[in-house]
Scaffold this active site. Structure first.
Site, PDB file in Angstrom:
ATOM      1  N   THR A  43       0.818  -1.210   0.000  1.00  0.00           N
ATOM      2  CA  THR A  43       0.000   0.000   0.000  1.00  0.00           C
ATOM      3  C   THR A  43       0.855   1.264   0.000  1.00  0.00           C
ATOM      4  O   THR A  43       1.992   1.261   0.506  1.00  0.00           O
ATOM      5  CB  THR A  43      -0.905   0.003   1.257  1.00  0.00           C
ATOM      6  N   TYR A  58      -1.331   0.325  10.490  1.00  0.00           N
ATOM      7  CA  TYR A  58      -1.641  -0.410   9.250  1.00  0.00           C
ATOM      8  C   TYR A  58      -0.452  -0.350   8.284  1.00  0.00           C
ATOM      9  O   TYR A  58       0.045  -1.375   7.803  1.00  0.00           O
ATOM     10  CB  TYR A  58      -2.910   0.175   8.612  1.00  0.00           C
TER      11      TYR A  58
END
Ligand SMILES: NC(=O)c1ccc[n+]([C@@H]2O[C@H](COP(=O)([O-])OP(=O)(O)OC[C@H]3O[C@@H](n4cnc5c(N)ncnc54)[C@H](O)[C@@H]3O)[C@@H](O)[C@H]2O)c1
Length: 326
Positions: A114, A138
């Site tokens: 990501t 995250y």
């Protein structure tokens, strides 16, 4: 090739499996359905299980040539309030998956990474060599897993492609699958739900950013374009390609205001919205330089923001009409 797709019942995974099948591959989906939806895997072989379950994975791994790993917890906000869940699922359970892979003959691995691994960029567009300093748990878990892959590549010859997606958006052209998250946190589905009055008016966080119209700029990349990058990554690994991490974005930043204006131009409908204060740590602008993905995989994002919005709109209306449990 036959591919084990973890998280294949989720949003991005379910679109990728269709691209894989269209490219002539065979897939087996593996998902614990914690955030995924069985309806998204209709017509595909689905094994319900957790990536931490090595015994369950072992016989499946004997039948495949590669693994695509989408399964993860993927809410930035939740990762701040409940980091244990994120380190357990995205690191501990994912390490267990890798143990199962290393115990098998499979040495090809594609990972959903990501742009959150970059944190707050100093310069734009973001390239793969931009500093990687995640600002939430995250992003930290995803960066950690990339480090693991890099080490296992050296010590265990596990070849991998880590694909760093920017903002996945849109829905499949067949109208049968699209984004279902519960809770929904992504801008475009929240905007469309606001239009359909199945969600409150869209909350736009911040209107005084240092951007041309004051709202945040992001790089929205169509989920089927992400899917085709996975098929190309598989081909790359099959042809002996070396381990690599690649950005997947359009290179085009779109502000929230531009998203809302485009939707109005395309449909004649206004997105009910209100402005709130900016969220801590929200960068004003994020967009990718994906030249490396083009060079290495021959990949470019083919669909623009209009196609993203229209496909998402078609899907959101269908979702509402079908009263999917979301
Ligand atoms: N959606 C985005 O914009 C975006 C951007 C960058 C990266 N990603 C990454 O792409 C991947 C897919 O994201 P998504 O938006 O499709 O999310 P999603 O929640 O729709 O999909 C994740 C899937 O993984 C499954 N899963 C989670 N933990 C599992 C476990 N322990 N065992 C088995 N299955 C498990 C869930 O049930 C779900 O089907 C994630 O790894 C995410 O971090 C997504």
């Amino acid at each position: 090739m036959r591919v084990l797709v973890t998280g294949g019942s989720g949003y991005v995974g379910s679109h990728a499996v269709r691209e894989l099948v269209d490219s002539g591959h065979d897939v087996v989906l593996y998902d614990n359905l914690s955030t995924g939806n069985r309806a998204l895997s209709q017509g595909f072989e689905l094994i319900v299980g957790d990536i931490s379950d090595r015994d369950r994975l072992a016989p499946i791994l004997e039948t495949v040539d590669a693994v695509m790993h989408f399964a993860a917890s993927a809410y930035v906000g939740e990762s701040v309030s409940n980091p244990r869940k994120y380190f357990h699922n995205n690191v501990e359970s994912a390490l267990s998956l890798l143990d199962a892979v290393l115990a098998s003959n499979v040495r090809r691995f594609v990972f959903s990474s990501t742009c959150a691994t970059y944190g707050l960029p100093e310069t734009l567009p973001i390239t793969e060599s931009s500093p990687r300093e995640p600002i939430n748990p995250y992003g930290a878990t995803k960066l950690f897993f990339e480090h693991v892959l890099s080490a296992y590549n050296v010590s265990h010859s596990l070849r991998y492609v880590a694909l760093r997606y920017f903002n996945a958006a849109g829905a499949h052209a067949n109208g049968m699958i699209g984004e279902i998250h519960d809770p929904e946190t992504h801008l475009i589905p929240l905007a469309l739900k606001a239009v359909l009055k199945t969600a409150p008016p869209l909350k736009v966080f911040g209107k005084d950013f240092d951007t041309p119209d004051g709202t945040c700029i992001r790089d929205y990349v169509h989920v089927s374009d992400l899917g085709s990058a996975h098929a190309l990554a598989l081909e790359y690994l099959a042809n002996g390609g070396a381990s690599i991490s690649l950005n997947l974005g359009t290179g085009q930043g779109t502000s929230i205001k531009e998203v809302l204006d485009s939707f109005r131009r395309l449909t004649g409908l206004n997105v009910p919205h209100e402005f709130g204060p900016p969220r801590t740590g929200d960068p004003p602008a994020l967009f990718a330089n994906s030249a490396k993905a083009k060079e290495v995989l021959g990949w470019v994002a083919r669909r623009d923001i209009d196609e993203i919005l229209m496909s998402a709109w078609k899907w959101q209306q269908k979702l509402e009409a079908a009263k999917y449990r979301i």
